[in-house]
Design a protein around this motif. Structure first.
Motif, mmCIF file in Angstrom:
data_model
loop_
_atom_site.group_PDB
_atom_site.id
_atom_site.type_symbol
_atom_site.label_atom_id
_atom_site.label_comp_id
_atom_site.label_asym_id
_atom_site.label_seq_id
_atom_site.Cartn_x
_atom_site.Cartn_y
_atom_site.Cartn_z
ATOM 1 N N PHE A 55 54.363 -7.579 2.488
ATOM 2 C CA PHE A 55 54.619 -8.168 3.798
ATOM 3 C C PHE A 55 56.113 -8.363 4.034
ATOM 4 O O PHE A 55 56.557 -9.434 4.446
ATOM 5 C CB PHE A 55 53.851 -9.484 3.934
ATOM 6 N N GLU A 58 58.284 -11.348 2.436
ATOM 7 C CA GLU A 58 58.162 -12.718 2.930
ATOM 8 C C GLU A 58 56.865 -13.367 2.450
ATOM 9 O O GLU A 58 55.770 -12.977 2.860
ATOM 10 C CB GLU A 58 58.197 -12.735 4.465
ATOM 11 N N ASN A 61 54.687 -14.686 5.291
ATOM 12 C CA ASN A 61 53.895 -13.667 5.979
ATOM 13 C C ASN A 61 52.639 -13.324 5.189
ATOM 14 O O ASN A 61 51.574 -13.099 5.763
ATOM 15 C CB ASN A 61 54.724 -12.409 6.211
ATOM 16 N N ILE A 64 50.171 -16.164 5.795
ATOM 17 C CA ILE A 64 49.602 -16.086 7.141
ATOM 18 C C ILE A 64 48.559 -14.971 7.205
ATOM 19 O O ILE A 64 47.464 -15.156 7.748
ATOM 20 C CB ILE A 64 50.703 -15.855 8.201
ATOM 21 N N ALA A 65 48.881 -13.813 6.640
ATOM 22 C CA ALA A 65 47.948 -12.684 6.670
ATOM 23 C C ALA A 65 46.663 -13.020 5.934
ATOM 24 O O ALA A 65 45.560 -12.763 6.442
ATOM 25 C CB ALA A 65 48.606 -11.449 6.054
ATOM 26 N N ASP A 77 52.157 -13.987 14.745
ATOM 27 C CA ASP A 77 52.296 -12.694 14.082
ATOM 28 C C ASP A 77 51.040 -12.256 13.349
ATOM 29 O O ASP A 77 51.041 -11.230 12.673
ATOM 30 C CB ASP A 77 53.453 -12.751 13.073
ATOM 31 N N LEU A 81 50.301 -8.839 10.989
ATOM 32 C CA LEU A 81 50.151 -9.021 9.554
ATOM 33 C C LEU A 81 48.748 -8.624 9.088
ATOM 34 O O LEU A 81 48.576 -8.124 7.974
ATOM 35 C CB LEU A 81 50.457 -10.470 9.179
#
Length: 129
Positions: A55, A58, A61, A64-65, A77, A81
């Motif tokens: 990602f 990060e 990220n 979050i994904a 995002d 992602l």
């Protein structure tokens, strides 16, 4: 929350115990889905840090994904992602999608430990039809 930890204190003679589940849900997902890539990352101390390379380096990220894939996140995002998640960890992503579809269709969804999501009631079916 971390900011509240200083104000939560055990009464005299008692102790508070904190347990860190250590990113348990994505680790269980890796095992249930049989996703080798995700399982490899799950073997690390910080799963999200291990996924970060996929990602853009990060960790945030990656988190979050993963959480968006497991819990249906779509804001910010997340959609971008999730596309990476789907490509890099296809078995895990599909496993969650299949379970969600089964639930949406009113079929029984069962965990490895036997916990079930009961089928919707007739009242619910009438409401959404």
């Amino acid at each position: 929350p971390k900011v509240m930890r200083r104000v939560v204190m055990a009464d005299d003679g008692w102790a508070l115990v904190v347990a860190d589940a250590a990113q348990l849900e994505p680790r269980v997902l890796a095992a249930m889905a049989g996703d080798v890539g995700l399982a490899t990352a799950a073997g690390e101390i910080d799963l999200y840090a291990a996924l970060a390379q996929s990602f853009g380096g990060e960790r945030a990220n990656a988190k979050i994904a993963m959480l968006s894939a497991m819990y249906g996140g779509t804001s910010g995002d997340a959609s971008k992602l999730l596309a990476v998640m789907r490509q890099r960890f296809p078995q895990a992503y599909q496993f969650v999608e299949d379970a969600a579809k089964a639930g949406e269709e009113g079929r029984l969804v069962r965990s490895w430990l036997g916990r079930t999501c009961p089928p919707p009631s007739q009242r619910w079916r009438d409401l959404v039809s």
